[in-house]
Design a protein around this motif. Structure first.
Motif, mmCIF file in Angstrom:
data_model
loop_
_atom_site.group_PDB
_atom_site.id
_atom_site.type_symbol
_atom_site.label_atom_id
_atom_site.label_comp_id
_atom_site.label_asym_id
_atom_site.label_seq_id
_atom_site.Cartn_x
_atom_site.Cartn_y
_atom_site.Cartn_z
ATOM 1 N N PHE A 103 39.985 36.997 26.903
ATOM 2 C CA PHE A 103 39.340 36.017 28.237
ATOM 3 C C PHE A 103 39.960 35.574 28.716
ATOM 4 C CE2 PHE A 103 36.162 31.903 26.661
ATOM 5 C CZ PHE A 103 35.871 32.009 28.137
ATOM 6 N N HIS A 104 39.748 36.055 30.048
ATOM 7 C CA HIS A 104 40.605 36.442 31.402
ATOM 8 C C HIS A 104 39.643 35.163 32.419
ATOM 9 C CE1 HIS A 104 42.274 39.783 34.790
ATOM 10 N NE2 HIS A 104 42.609 38.313 34.808
ATOM 11 N N LEU A 105 40.581 34.753 33.127
ATOM 12 C CA LEU A 105 40.170 33.894 34.236
ATOM 13 C C LEU A 105 40.620 34.279 35.309
ATOM 14 C CD1 LEU A 105 39.781 30.461 32.395
ATOM 15 C CD2 LEU A 105 37.944 32.068 32.671
ATOM 16 N N GLN A 106 40.105 34.476 36.862
ATOM 17 C CA GLN A 106 40.434 35.527 37.647
ATOM 18 C C GLN A 106 40.168 34.910 38.975
ATOM 19 O OE1 GLN A 106 42.306 38.626 37.225
ATOM 20 N NE2 GLN A 106 42.835 38.279 39.729
ATOM 21 N N ALA A 192 34.791 34.773 34.914
ATOM 22 C CA ALA A 192 35.450 35.111 34.375
ATOM 23 C C ALA A 192 35.290 36.225 33.132
ATOM 24 C CB ALA A 192 35.531 34.269 33.381
ATOM 25 N N SER A 193 36.137 37.346 32.285
ATOM 26 C CA SER A 193 35.550 37.941 31.527
ATOM 27 C C SER A 193 36.046 37.027 30.333
ATOM 28 C CB SER A 193 36.055 39.474 31.649
ATOM 29 O OG SER A 193 37.509 39.508 31.792
ATOM 30 N N ILE A 198 39.486 41.906 32.995
ATOM 31 C CA ILE A 198 38.318 41.690 33.781
ATOM 32 C C ILE A 198 38.473 43.248 34.469
ATOM 33 C CG2 ILE A 198 39.929 41.085 35.816
ATOM 34 C CD1 ILE A 198 37.119 38.836 36.248
ATOM 35 N N ASN A 199 39.127 43.926 34.725
ATOM 36 C CA ASN A 199 39.171 45.045 34.652
ATOM 37 C C ASN A 199 38.906 46.417 34.232
ATOM 38 O OD1 ASN A 199 41.786 45.266 33.933
ATOM 39 N ND2 ASN A 199 42.698 46.589 35.138
ATOM 40 N N ARG A 200 38.144 45.756 33.153
ATOM 41 C CA ARG A 200 37.633 46.055 31.856
ATOM 42 C C ARG A 200 38.804 47.704 31.042
ATOM 43 N NH1 ARG A 200 34.265 46.070 36.013
ATOM 44 N NH2 ARG A 200 32.277 45.116 35.200
ATOM 45 N N VAL A 201 39.803 46.837 30.475
ATOM 46 C CA VAL A 201 40.849 47.564 29.404
ATOM 47 C C VAL A 201 41.397 46.299 28.718
ATOM 48 C CG1 VAL A 201 41.305 49.160 31.772
ATOM 49 C CG2 VAL A 201 42.676 46.974 31.011
ATOM 50 N N ASN A 202 41.320 47.104 27.249
ATOM 51 C CA ASN A 202 42.409 46.722 26.548
ATOM 52 C C ASN A 202 40.782 45.144 25.841
ATOM 53 O OD1 ASN A 202 44.754 45.987 28.776
ATOM 54 N ND2 ASN A 202 45.034 47.628 26.928
ATOM 55 N N TYR A 203 40.193 46.372 25.483
ATOM 56 C CA TYR A 203 38.788 45.178 25.022
ATOM 57 C C TYR A 203 39.612 44.352 23.076
ATOM 58 C CZ TYR A 203 35.847 47.392 28.756
ATOM 59 O OH TYR A 203 34.890 47.844 29.274
ATOM 60 N N PHE A 204 38.316 43.830 23.047
ATOM 61 C CA PHE A 204 38.206 42.866 21.671
ATOM 62 C C PHE A 204 37.818 43.245 20.598
ATOM 63 C CE2 PHE A 204 37.577 38.914 19.990
ATOM 64 C CZ PHE A 204 38.448 38.574 19.581
#
Length: 228
Positions: A103-106, A192-193, A198-204
């Motif tokens: 969970f990324h807030l940018q 947010a992602s 947000i740069n599409r790495v380390n998927y959950f």
């Protein structure tokens, strides 16, 4: 023992199939994102990548991410402008790679900016996971990690991070994990992602049911967690 990731509940549902627990009411000024759909999360523009899907949870429908390429991107940073804050989420980690930034807030910035953000991450180890809450901006860069505080895979959990004007804190199921003083300043508008950085790495690999954003620091007895 390593949890078999296929043993957890991943079946898609009809909406009538889930007898859910009631969601806590929103608090004044609080933004709630409920992951019971793949579009219009929290009324915001939502972009879907991969093939996340709706599953049953004890709290209602939730979004399942496969840990490979599933993600949601939402056109809002819901804590932009907040000088103090609480960021809560209800999720279920199901195992997988060690680093998962889910969970990324940018904040939107010009090239070369500090990469202003607030994040929930986990680290998956043999037998469980531990929380990594993280924030970065101009003059501050702080992870909150306590590797000795392990939690079970395949179970729903409530996580929270707060900043009260002086101290940054991280919680799992209302229990303090660790804390630090930081020189936090309000972050700017952005996006947010969910399910990946947000740069599409380390998927959950797991599921997310809900997130709540409050522009003030709550104490654990004020958290809006369905998990008690």
């Amino acid at each position: 023992m390593t949890l078999n990731r296929r043993a957890v509940l991943v079946a898609p549902i009809g909406l009538a199939a889930c007898a859910s627990l009631p969601a806590p009411a929103a608090q004044p000024g609080q933004t709630v994102w409920t992951f019971d759909r793949l579009t219009g999360i929290g009324g915001e523009v939502t972009h879907v990548e991969g093939a996340p899907r709706i599953i049953a949870s004890p709290f209602g429908p939730a979004v399942q991410f496969d840990g490979a390429d599933d993600a949601l991107f939402i056109d809002r940073h819901p804590l932009a402008g907040a000088a103090t804050f609480t960021f809560e989420a209800v999720f279920r980690p199901d195992g997988g790679p060690f680093e998962q930034r889910w969970f990324h807030l940018q904040s939107d910035e010009a090239p070369g900016g500090p990469g202003t953000r607030i994040m929930f991450e986990i680290r998956v180890v043999e037998g469980g996971w531990y929380l990594d809450a993280f924030t970065k901006g101009e003059g501050y860069n702080k992870p909150l990690i306590e590797p000795t505080r392990l939690h079970p895979l395949g179970q729903w959990a409530h996580v929270a991070q707060t900043f009260d004007g002086t101290t940054y804190r991280a919680f799992v199921n209302g229990e303090l994990q660790t804390e630090a003083e930081i020189a936090f300043t309000p972050q700017g508008p952005g996006r947010a992602s969910v399910g990946t950085r947000i740069n599409r790495v380390n998927y959950f690999n797991g599921a997310v049911r809900e997130a709540r954003f409050t522009p003030r620091a709550l104490t654990p007895d004020q958290f809006t967690s369905p998990i008690r």
